[in-house]
Design a protein around this motif. Structure first.
Motif, PDB file in Angstrom:
ATOM      1  N   ARG A 173       0.844  -1.189   0.000  1.00 53.62           N
ATOM      2  CA  ARG A 173       0.000   0.000   0.000  1.00 53.62           C
ATOM      3  C   ARG A 173       0.883   1.244   0.000  1.00 53.62           C
ATOM      4  O   ARG A 173       1.800   1.361   0.812  1.00 53.62           O
ATOM      5  N   MET A 174       0.583   2.169  -0.865  1.00 53.90           N
ATOM      6  CA  MET A 174       1.397   3.385  -0.958  1.00 53.90           C
ATOM      7  C   MET A 174       1.543   4.063   0.400  1.00 53.90           C
ATOM      8  O   MET A 174       2.641   4.474   0.795  1.00 53.90           O
ATOM      9  N   LEU A 175       0.421   4.178   1.142  1.00 50.76           N
ATOM     10  CA  LEU A 175       0.451   4.915   2.402  1.00 50.76           C
ATOM     11  C   LEU A 175       1.079   4.120   3.545  1.00 50.76           C
ATOM     12  O   LEU A 175       1.185   4.627   4.663  1.00 50.76           O
ATOM     13  N   SER A 176       1.492   2.887   3.279  1.00 55.41           N
ATOM     14  CA  SER A 176       2.282   2.169   4.279  1.00 55.41           C
ATOM     15  C   SER A 176       3.765   2.461   4.090  1.00 55.41           C
ATOM     16  O   SER A 176       4.578   2.213   4.978  1.00 55.41           O
ATOM     17  N   TYR A 177       4.117   2.998   2.929  1.00 55.66           N
ATOM     18  CA  TYR A 177       5.504   3.372   2.648  1.00 55.66           C
ATOM     19  C   TYR A 177       5.715   4.880   2.795  1.00 55.66           C
ATOM     20  O   TYR A 177       6.783   5.324   3.207  1.00 55.66           O
ATOM     21  N   ILE A 178       4.712   5.654   2.412  1.00 57.97           N
ATOM     22  CA  ILE A 178       4.738   7.106   2.632  1.00 57.97           C
ATOM     23  C   ILE A 178       3.617   7.394   3.621  1.00 57.97           C
ATOM     24  O   ILE A 178       2.442   7.346   3.253  1.00 57.97           O
ATOM     25  N   ASP A 198       0.153   0.693  -6.986  1.00 64.27           N
ATOM     26  CA  ASP A 198       0.715  -0.054  -5.868  1.00 64.27           C
ATOM     27  C   ASP A 198       0.106  -1.455  -5.826  1.00 64.27           C
ATOM     28  O   ASP A 198      -0.442  -1.923  -6.816  1.00 64.27           O
ATOM     29  N   LYS A 199       0.226  -2.112  -4.702  1.00 68.36           N
ATOM     30  CA  LYS A 199      -0.327  -3.447  -4.457  1.00 68.36           C
ATOM     31  C   LYS A 199       0.433  -4.568  -5.173  1.00 68.36           C
ATOM     32  O   LYS A 199      -0.011  -5.711  -5.154  1.00 68.36           O
ATOM     33  N   ALA A 200       1.550  -4.253  -5.839  1.00 69.18           N
ATOM     34  CA  ALA A 200       2.408  -5.342  -6.301  1.00 69.18           C
ATOM     35  C   ALA A 200       3.034  -5.967  -5.056  1.00 69.18           C
ATOM     36  O   ALA A 200       3.047  -5.354  -3.985  1.00 69.18           O
ATOM     37  N   ASN A 201       3.557  -7.177  -5.161  1.00 72.18           N
ATOM     38  CA  ASN A 201       4.107  -7.800  -3.960  1.00 72.18           C
ATOM     39  C   ASN A 201       5.045  -8.947  -4.291  1.00 72.18           C
ATOM     40  O   ASN A 201       5.001  -9.515  -5.388  1.00 72.18           O
ATOM     41  N   ASN A 202       5.898  -9.252  -3.344  1.00 71.62           N
ATOM     42  CA  ASN A 202       6.666 -10.491  -3.353  1.00 71.62           C
ATOM     43  C   ASN A 202       6.672 -11.004  -1.918  1.00 71.62           C
ATOM     44  O   ASN A 202       6.257 -10.297  -0.990  1.00 71.62           O
ATOM     45  N   ILE A 203       7.104 -12.215  -1.702  1.00 72.48           N
ATOM     46  CA  ILE A 203       6.961 -12.838  -0.386  1.00 72.48           C
ATOM     47  C   ILE A 203       7.723 -12.094   0.713  1.00 72.48           C
ATOM     48  O   ILE A 203       7.157 -11.805   1.776  1.00 72.48           O
ATOM     49  N   PRO A 204       9.003 -11.731   0.528  1.00 74.36           N
ATOM     50  CA  PRO A 204       9.695 -11.010   1.611  1.00 74.36           C
ATOM     51  C   PRO A 204       9.015  -9.690   1.976  1.00 74.36           C
ATOM     52  O   PRO A 204       8.885  -9.355   3.157  1.00 74.36           O
ATOM     53  N   GLN A 209       5.526  -6.507   5.644  1.00 71.71           N
ATOM     54  CA  GLN A 209       4.342  -5.676   5.851  1.00 71.71           C
ATOM     55  C   GLN A 209       3.409  -6.295   6.882  1.00 71.71           C
ATOM     56  O   GLN A 209       2.822  -5.592   7.715  1.00 71.71           O
ATOM     57  N   LYS A 210       3.265  -7.605   6.847  1.00 72.27           N
ATOM     58  CA  LYS A 210       2.408  -8.289   7.821  1.00 72.27           C
ATOM     59  C   LYS A 210       2.942  -8.104   9.233  1.00 72.27           C
ATOM     60  O   LYS A 210       2.181  -7.867  10.182  1.00 72.27           O
ATOM     61  N   TYR A 211       4.252  -8.187   9.382  1.00 70.10           N
ATOM     62  CA  TYR A 211       4.883  -7.996  10.698  1.00 70.10           C
ATOM     63  C   TYR A 211       4.600  -6.587  11.218  1.00 70.10           C
ATOM     64  O   TYR A 211       4.256  -6.392  12.387  1.00 70.10           O
ATOM     65  N   ILE A 212       4.722  -5.588  10.340  1.00 72.22           N
ATOM     66  CA  ILE A 212       4.483  -4.196  10.741  1.00 72.22           C
ATOM     67  C   ILE A 212       3.006  -3.967  11.044  1.00 72.22           C
ATOM     68  O   ILE A 212       2.649  -3.313  12.029  1.00 72.22           O
ATOM     69  N   ASP A 213       2.125  -4.514  10.198  1.00 71.41           N
ATOM     70  CA  ASP A 213       0.680  -4.320  10.390  1.00 71.41           C
ATOM     71  C   ASP A 213       0.207  -4.872  11.728  1.00 71.41           C
ATOM     72  O   ASP A 213      -0.686  -4.307  12.364  1.00 71.41           O
ATOM     73  N   ASN A 214       0.788  -5.988  12.149  1.00 69.94           N
ATOM     74  CA  ASN A 214       0.381  -6.605  13.416  1.00 69.94           C
ATOM     75  C   ASN A 214       0.749  -5.748  14.624  1.00 69.94           C
ATOM     76  O   ASN A 214       0.266  -5.996  15.731  1.00 69.94           O
ATOM     77  N   ARG A 221      -3.914   1.540  10.447  1.00 77.61           N
ATOM     78  CA  ARG A 221      -3.979   0.715   9.234  1.00 77.61           C
ATOM     79  C   ARG A 221      -5.101   1.191   8.314  1.00 77.61           C
ATOM     80  O   ARG A 221      -4.960   1.177   7.094  1.00 77.61           O
ATOM     81  N   ALA A 222      -6.219   1.623   8.911  1.00 77.08           N
ATOM     82  CA  ALA A 222      -7.350   2.087   8.103  1.00 77.08           C
ATOM     83  C   ALA A 222      -6.979   3.315   7.285  1.00 77.08           C
ATOM     84  O   ALA A 222      -7.473   3.503   6.171  1.00 77.08           O
ATOM     85  N   LEU A 223      -6.092   4.158   7.819  1.00 77.15           N
ATOM     86  CA  LEU A 223      -5.670   5.357   7.095  1.00 77.15           C
ATOM     87  C   LEU A 223      -4.875   5.020   5.837  1.00 77.15           C
ATOM     88  O   LEU A 223      -4.714   5.860   4.961  1.00 77.15           O
ATOM     89  N   GLU A 224      -4.367   3.799   5.770  1.00 73.59           N
ATOM     90  CA  GLU A 224      -3.550   3.400   4.625  1.00 73.59           C
ATOM     91  C   GLU A 224      -4.373   2.761   3.513  1.00 73.59           C
ATOM     92  O   GLU A 224      -3.834   2.401   2.472  1.00 73.59           O
ATOM     93  N   SER A 225      -5.669   2.623   3.721  1.00 75.55           N
ATOM     94  CA  SER A 225      -6.511   1.959   2.729  1.00 75.55           C
ATOM     95  C   SER A 225      -6.722   2.844   1.506  1.00 75.55           C
ATOM     96  O   SER A 225      -6.508   4.059   1.544  1.00 75.55           O
ATOM     97  N   SER A 226      -7.167   2.233   0.421  1.00 79.45           N
ATOM     98  CA  SER A 226      -7.418   2.978  -0.813  1.00 79.45           C
ATOM     99  C   SER A 226      -8.519   4.011  -0.619  1.00 79.45           C
ATOM    100  O   SER A 226      -8.479   5.098  -1.193  1.00 79.45           O
ATOM    101  N   VAL A 227      -9.523   3.682   0.203  1.00 79.09           N
ATOM    102  CA  VAL A 227     -10.624   4.618   0.451  1.00 79.09           C
ATOM    103  C   VAL A 227     -10.117   5.847   1.177  1.00 79.09           C
ATOM    104  O   VAL A 227     -10.459   6.985   0.842  1.00 79.09           O
TER     105      VAL A 227
END
Length: 229
Positions: A173-178, A198-204, A209-214, A221-227
């Protein structure tokens, strides 16, 4: 859906009164040219939880000659402030900026690593330089991650504020990086166009991102959504 919105029906009817019933003798015929029936125009600014519903299909809006949606009151105000007949701002392609794979997480090594068996797409930075920048923006300036130095929030804000157009091409998600606070605090009055891929991905990157989101609050996290974006 009609039943769900029934408590609001009386309120909405104050703004969109029902059209008068057409006489039986006139049914199936177009209204007379001198008809005084008033038609209404509406603009919907919906909560994100309602945005997926076909609100326009409600009977209360049948008296509308035009019904549209907009992202927010702020966005709608800016559209109207330009004035009727005024042309939309033009984008100078030579003045575009780019932000590509900020952390360099989709490097050549990552693109051929774990979980990438059978992948045919090149790494994001390589794809950007060969397929996009070389064709459309030889003069563009911006940030492309190399896996070593990561651009700071201040650098991101400065880049966005100086650009007339912005291309974001990255993982997750763009807003998880900026951070959303950086984007909200930047003066983007000169930026007339933004393309977010955005929303491209690879496993690492997905595991990071999952570690940070938790460890983030749900509201963050809601602020980073597309909406929210």
């Amino acid at each position: 859906m009609e039943d769900f919105f029934r408590p609001l029906e009386s309120l909405l009817q104050q703004f969109f009164p029902a059209k008068p019933a057409q006489p039986a003798s006139q049914k199936g015929k177009p209204p007379a040219k001198d008809s005084t029936t008033e038609l209404y125009q509406g603009l919907l600014l919906l909560d994100k939880h309602l945005a997926m519903l076909p609100i326009e299909a409600l009977r209360v809006f049948q008296s509308c000659s035009a019904l549209a949606r907009d992202f927010s009151l702020h966005t709608s105000f800016n559209r109207q402030a330009r004035g009727e007949g005024e042309e939309a701002p033009k984008v100078n392609l030579a003045a575009m900026s780019f932000i590509v794979d900020i952390r360099g997480e989709d490097s050549a090594k990552a693109a051929t690593g774990r979980g990438q068996v059978g992948r045919t797409a090149p790494p994001l930075v390589e794809d950007f330089h060969t397929s996009i920048k070389a064709t459309y923006g030889a003069q563009w300036r911006g940030v492309a991650g190399d896996g070593e130095k990561v651009a700071s929030d201040a650098e991101m804000a400065q880049l966005m504020q100086a650009s007339q157009g912005l291309l974001y091409y990255g993982l997750g998600r763009m807003l998880s990086y900026i951070p959303a606070g950086v984007v909200a605090g930047a003066n983007l009055s000169k930026c007339n166009f933004a393309m977010v891929m955005d929303k491209a991905n690879n496993i690492p990157a997905a595991e990071r991102q999952k570690y940070i989101d938790n460890r983030k609050h749900g509201a963050a996290r809601a602020l980073e959504s597309s909406v929210a974006a």
